[in-house]
Design a protein around this motif. Structure first.
Motif, PDB file in Angstrom:
ATOM      1  N   ARG A 336      40.087   5.854  28.572  1.00 40.82           N
ATOM      2  CA  ARG A 336      39.212   6.794  27.860  1.00 40.82           C
ATOM      3  C   ARG A 336      39.850   7.171  26.518  1.00 40.82           C
ATOM      4  O   ARG A 336      41.062   7.398  26.445  1.00 40.82           O
ATOM      5  N   TYR A 337      39.019   7.255  25.487  1.00 37.24           N
ATOM      6  CA  TYR A 337      39.487   7.575  24.138  1.00 37.24           C
ATOM      7  C   TYR A 337      38.905   8.940  23.741  1.00 37.24           C
ATOM      8  O   TYR A 337      37.683   9.122  23.728  1.00 37.24           O
ATOM      9  N   TYR A 338      39.790   9.899  23.414  1.00 36.18           N
ATOM     10  CA  TYR A 338      39.372  11.254  23.091  1.00 36.18           C
ATOM     11  C   TYR A 338      39.722  11.614  21.648  1.00 36.18           C
ATOM     12  O   TYR A 338      40.834  11.355  21.177  1.00 36.18           O
ATOM     13  N   ASP A 339      38.759  12.235  20.975  1.00 35.10           N
ATOM     14  CA  ASP A 339      38.961  12.770  19.629  1.00 35.10           C
ATOM     15  C   ASP A 339      39.272  14.260  19.753  1.00 35.10           C
ATOM     16  O   ASP A 339      38.403  15.068  20.055  1.00 35.10           O
ATOM     17  N   ASP A 340      40.535  14.615  19.508  1.00 41.39           N
ATOM     18  CA  ASP A 340      40.962  16.021  19.490  1.00 41.39           C
ATOM     19  C   ASP A 340      41.579  16.328  18.128  1.00 41.39           C
ATOM     20  O   ASP A 340      42.607  16.996  18.014  1.00 41.39           O
ATOM     21  N   SER A 341      40.920  15.849  17.075  1.00 44.47           N
ATOM     22  CA  SER A 341      41.458  15.957  15.727  1.00 44.47           C
ATOM     23  C   SER A 341      41.627  17.399  15.271  1.00 44.47           C
ATOM     24  O   SER A 341      42.430  17.684  14.376  1.00 44.47           O
ATOM     25  N   SER A 343      43.059  19.594  16.785  1.00 50.77           N
ATOM     26  CA  SER A 343      44.381  20.025  17.227  1.00 50.77           C
ATOM     27  C   SER A 343      45.372  19.902  16.076  1.00 50.77           C
ATOM     28  O   SER A 343      45.723  18.798  15.671  1.00 50.77           O
ATOM     29  N   THR A 344      45.825  21.033  15.544  1.00 50.04           N
ATOM     30  CA  THR A 344      46.745  21.006  14.403  1.00 50.04           C
ATOM     31  C   THR A 344      48.031  21.789  14.674  1.00 50.04           C
ATOM     32  O   THR A 344      48.759  22.115  13.742  1.00 50.04           O
ATOM     33  N   THR A 345      48.311  22.093  15.949  1.00 48.26           N
ATOM     34  CA  THR A 345      49.555  22.774  16.315  1.00 48.26           C
ATOM     35  C   THR A 345      50.121  22.137  17.578  1.00 48.26           C
ATOM     36  O   THR A 345      49.369  21.579  18.392  1.00 48.26           O
ATOM     37  N   PRO A 346      51.428  22.219  17.789  1.00 43.80           N
ATOM     38  CA  PRO A 346      51.993  21.741  19.055  1.00 43.80           C
ATOM     39  C   PRO A 346      51.369  22.434  20.262  1.00 43.80           C
ATOM     40  O   PRO A 346      51.200  21.819  21.320  1.00 43.80           O
ATOM     41  N   HIS A 347      51.008  23.705  20.126  1.00 41.13           N
ATOM     42  CA  HIS A 347      50.380  24.450  21.215  1.00 41.13           C
ATOM     43  C   HIS A 347      49.104  23.771  21.677  1.00 41.13           C
ATOM     44  O   HIS A 347      48.863  23.587  22.877  1.00 41.13           O
ATOM     45  N   SER A 348      48.259  23.370  20.742  1.00 42.90           N
ATOM     46  CA  SER A 348      46.991  22.738  21.111  1.00 42.90           C
ATOM     47  C   SER A 348      47.208  21.323  21.642  1.00 42.90           C
ATOM     48  O   SER A 348      46.454  20.855  22.500  1.00 42.90           O
ATOM     49  N   VAL A 349      48.247  20.629  21.164  1.00 44.53           N
ATOM     50  CA  VAL A 349      48.570  19.308  21.707  1.00 44.53           C
ATOM     51  C   VAL A 349      48.972  19.439  23.174  1.00 44.53           C
ATOM     52  O   VAL A 349      48.532  18.662  24.038  1.00 44.53           O
ATOM     53  N   ARG A 350      49.797  20.428  23.468  1.00 45.42           N
ATOM     54  CA  ARG A 350      50.230  20.611  24.850  1.00 45.42           C
ATOM     55  C   ARG A 350      49.044  20.892  25.761  1.00 45.42           C
ATOM     56  O   ARG A 350      48.959  20.375  26.882  1.00 45.42           O
ATOM     57  N   ALA A 351      48.101  21.701  25.291  1.00 41.79           N
ATOM     58  CA  ALA A 351      46.919  22.004  26.101  1.00 41.79           C
ATOM     59  C   ALA A 351      46.108  20.746  26.357  1.00 41.79           C
ATOM     60  O   ALA A 351      45.608  20.527  27.474  1.00 41.79           O
ATOM     61  N   ALA A 352      45.964  19.896  25.351  1.00 43.15           N
ATOM     62  CA  ALA A 352      45.187  18.665  25.511  1.00 43.15           C
ATOM     63  C   ALA A 352      45.849  17.724  26.505  1.00 43.15           C
ATOM     64  O   ALA A 352      45.203  17.183  27.410  1.00 43.15           O
ATOM     65  N   VAL A 353      47.144  17.528  26.360  1.00 41.21           N
ATOM     66  CA  VAL A 353      47.847  16.582  27.225  1.00 41.21           C
ATOM     67  C   VAL A 353      47.882  17.075  28.667  1.00 41.21           C
ATOM     68  O   VAL A 353      47.778  16.291  29.611  1.00 41.21           O
ATOM     69  N   ARG A 354      48.012  18.383  28.853  1.00 37.29           N
ATOM     70  CA  ARG A 354      48.046  18.923  30.216  1.00 37.29           C
ATOM     71  C   ARG A 354      46.718  18.777  30.940  1.00 37.29           C
ATOM     72  O   ARG A 354      46.646  18.931  32.158  1.00 37.29           O
ATOM     73  N   SER A 355      45.667  18.481  30.199  1.00 39.37           N
ATOM     74  CA  SER A 355      44.351  18.336  30.827  1.00 39.37           C
ATOM     75  C   SER A 355      44.106  16.927  31.345  1.00 39.37           C
ATOM     76  O   SER A 355      43.056  16.658  31.922  1.00 39.37           O
ATOM     77  N   VAL A 356      45.069  16.008  31.137  1.00 36.13           N
ATOM     78  CA  VAL A 356      44.918  14.629  31.604  1.00 36.13           C
ATOM     79  C   VAL A 356      46.139  14.265  32.452  1.00 36.13           C
ATOM     80  O   VAL A 356      47.137  14.985  32.487  1.00 36.13           O
ATOM     81  N   THR A 424      45.146   0.850  32.483  1.00 31.72           N
ATOM     82  CA  THR A 424      43.982   1.344  33.220  1.00 31.72           C
ATOM     83  C   THR A 424      44.280   2.724  33.815  1.00 31.72           C
ATOM     84  O   THR A 424      45.318   2.933  34.437  1.00 31.72           O
ATOM     85  N   GLY A 425      43.367   3.649  33.583  1.00 35.43           N
ATOM     86  CA  GLY A 425      43.538   5.020  34.057  1.00 35.43           C
ATOM     87  C   GLY A 425      44.128   5.952  33.025  1.00 35.43           C
ATOM     88  O   GLY A 425      44.135   7.176  33.220  1.00 35.43           O
ATOM     89  N   ASP A 426      44.611   5.415  31.888  1.00 32.29           N
ATOM     90  CA  ASP A 426      45.184   6.246  30.834  1.00 32.29           C
ATOM     91  C   ASP A 426      44.094   6.826  29.938  1.00 32.29           C
ATOM     92  O   ASP A 426      42.955   6.344  29.905  1.00 32.29           O
ATOM     93  N   ASP A 427      44.493   7.836  29.176  1.00 34.96           N
ATOM     94  CA  ASP A 427      43.651   8.395  28.119  1.00 34.96           C
ATOM     95  C   ASP A 427      44.383   8.230  26.798  1.00 34.96           C
ATOM     96  O   ASP A 427      45.588   8.521  26.707  1.00 34.96           O
ATOM     97  N   VAL A 428      43.679   7.757  25.791  1.00 33.75           N
ATOM     98  CA  VAL A 428      44.217   7.724  24.427  1.00 33.75           C
ATOM     99  C   VAL A 428      43.734   8.975  23.722  1.00 33.75           C
ATOM    100  O   VAL A 428      42.525   9.198  23.581  1.00 33.75           O
ATOM    101  N   LEU A 429      44.681   9.822  23.294  1.00 32.78           N
ATOM    102  CA  LEU A 429      44.332  11.100  22.679  1.00 32.78           C
ATOM    103  C   LEU A 429      44.735  11.116  21.213  1.00 32.78           C
ATOM    104  O   LEU A 429      45.924  10.975  20.893  1.00 32.78           O
ATOM    105  N   LEU A 430      43.766  11.289  20.334  1.00 30.68           N
ATOM    106  CA  LEU A 430      44.098  11.668  18.964  1.00 30.68           C
ATOM    107  C   LEU A 430      44.197  13.194  18.971  1.00 30.68           C
ATOM    108  O   LEU A 430      43.202  13.908  18.899  1.00 30.68           O
ATOM    109  N   SER A 431      45.415  13.684  19.132  1.00 29.42           N
ATOM    110  CA  SER A 431      45.670  15.125  19.147  1.00 29.42           C
ATOM    111  C   SER A 431      46.874  15.341  18.252  1.00 29.42           C
ATOM    112  O   SER A 431      48.010  15.429  18.715  1.00 29.42           O
TER     113      SER A 431
END
Length: 462
Positions: A336-341, A343-356, A424-431
């Motif tokens: 899965r490919y996610y657009d989390d552009s 996200s402009t702080t480490p705080h928001s990156v951590r939140a995104a990654v913890r959701s996968v 397979t099963g990974d997420d690609v995050l632009l965060s």
């Protein structure tokens, strides 16, 4: 405000709206800007405002000394000579929020926080509208508050309150104020982390008997700043549970739909407001942990502003999220490919990654003066990192010896590398955890380009 000279320090969108209001109300106005564009020059000319271009520090001192009040444009760095001049001359500083409150008596519901402000602000507005309450969104949006008050329709304003506005407010007091979370950000504007924190905390600085503070009890910084005056309402997922001591509402402003101890929480796979079940999580289209926290915050603010539980339920069930906030772009070959552009702080990156569960992270851009090393704590969830932009060396350093890191010199290369690293099963995050201004004009442009490249990549592999 008396009809004395007002200095607008910076003349972009917000201060252009301030300038228009001031001149209509008979106040003489002088503006100064370090790099005015054609729109600013034209706008000032149409209003008859004297716009000084590129003043040096001595000129700033003279401009401020001759003004009764200074209104800084949101985002003007605290190290700017205009602030030093104001301190030296004793010239008061006010914000557009102060002015809007002076000119319009309708209540405001304000939201601040390092991340989630836009989502929560728009959710609150939807909840109010679904409850039959006319609402308008303003503040750190395309519509400054001083412009929003021109509209007679709204009964209430929902304000996205950035630290840039709050930090320079002298009298602004929202009827309801929510502080969502706190993490380092905007250290390219604020002089220090303490200054940034103080700007956020000023949301509750003038709390009184008729105001309500909505407090994220999972965040220790937020909980520690809960006001001692007015009503205090808590929400959270129970991750930190830093309960606060303050005045609890004896009766919720919404009447029979009161939330008891003001406790908005997740229980039994549903969102609750005290003893009132709002909506089962299974019925939500967005149910990642940070999304649930945002939903609880929005419900607490909206119900304090008079929203009905049915209106809250309807808005929550219909909410599909915002562009560039963990939006699914595509799924291909089990990835899965996610657009989390956004996200402009480490705080928001951590939140995104913890959701996968497992991700390939694309991170970097133009750092805002933040410690990108804070992202390292989520390395255990990452298969690899693709570092981009000016901050690529900092991203490399953050994840060195923790997970594989490759550097990409373009978004095309970043998408290709991430796709090759994913399984397979990974997420690609632009965060990215950084601003976009090294390669793009905005985070939206960055996200759109990423999505376009993903679609091209997938289309070319079919």
């Amino acid at each position: 405000m008396s009809p004395d000279p007002v200095l607008l320090a910076g003349y972009a969108v917000a201060n252009q709206a301030v300038g228009a209001q001031l001149t209509e109300r008979g106040h003489p106005v002088v503006a100064a800007d370090d790099a005015p564009d054609d729109r600013a020059l034209s706008h000032a000319g149409e209003l008859g405002i004297n716009l000084r271009e590129r003043p040096d520090p001595e000129a700033w001192l003279a401009l401020v000394a001759n003004a009764r009040v200074m209104v800084p444009t949101p985002g003007l760095p605290e190290r700017h000579p205009a602030f030093g001049a104001a301190a030296a001359t004793g010239t008061p500083i006010v914000s557009e929020l102060d002015l809007a409150q002076r000119w319009d008596s309708r209540p405001t519901l304000a939201v601040t926080g390092t991340s989630g402000k836009t989502t929560v602000t728009l959710l609150i507005s939807s909840m109010l509208e679904a409850s039959g309450i006319a609402a308008s969104v303003a503040g750190n949006t395309e519509t400054p508050m001083v412009e929003a008050i021109r509209d007679p329709r709204p009964a209430v304003f929902v304000v996205e309150a950035s630290s840039f506005r709050l930090g320079h407010s002298r009298c602004y007091r929202p009827a309801v104020g929510a502080w969502l979370n706190f993490a380092p950000d905007h250290l390219d504007v604020h002089e220090s982390l303490a200054s940034y924190r103080a700007a956020k905390a000023s949301l509750w600085a003038r709390a009184a008997g008729g105001t309500t503070a909505v407090v994220n009890r999972d965040d220790p910084v937020v909980a520690a700043h809960a006001p001692r005056r007015g009503r205090v309402v808590e929400y959270g997922l129970g991750e930190g549970d830093h309960r606060v001591s303050g005045t609890r509402p004896a009766a919720w402003p919404g009447g029979e739909y009161g939330a008891g101890e003001g406790d908005y929480r997740v229980s039994g796979e549903a969102l609750w407001a005290g003893s009132t079940e709002l909506v089962p999580i299974a019925e939500l289209r967005r149910s990642q942990p940070h999304e649930l926290s945002n939903a609880l915050a929005a419900a607490a603010v909206a119900m304090a502003g008079g929203a009905h539980p049915d209106g809250v339920r309807l808005a929550l069930r219909q909410w599909v999220g915002l562009p560039h906030r963990m939006m699914l772009v595509a799924e291909h070959n089990g990835v899965r490919y996610y657009d989390d552009s956004k996200s402009t702080t480490p705080h928001s990156v951590r939140a995104a990654v913890r959701s996968v569960e497992s991700a390939v992270l694309i991170a970097g851009g133009r750092n805002k003066g933040l410690d990108l090393g804070a992202m390292a704590e989520i390395a255990g969830r990452l298969r690899a990192v693709v570092a981009i932009g000016e901050a690529a060396p900092e991203v490399q350093e953050a994840f060195a010896r923790r997970c594989p890191v490759v550097v990409a010199t373009s978004m095309e290369e970043a998408v290709s590398s991430a796709a090759g690293l994913a399984r397979t099963g990974d997420d690609v995050l632009l965060s990215p955890g950084c601003a976009s201004f090294d390669w793009y004009e905005s985070y939206a442009q960055r996200g759109d380009h990423f999505a376009h490249l993903v679609e091209e990549l997938i289309g070319g592999s079919r």
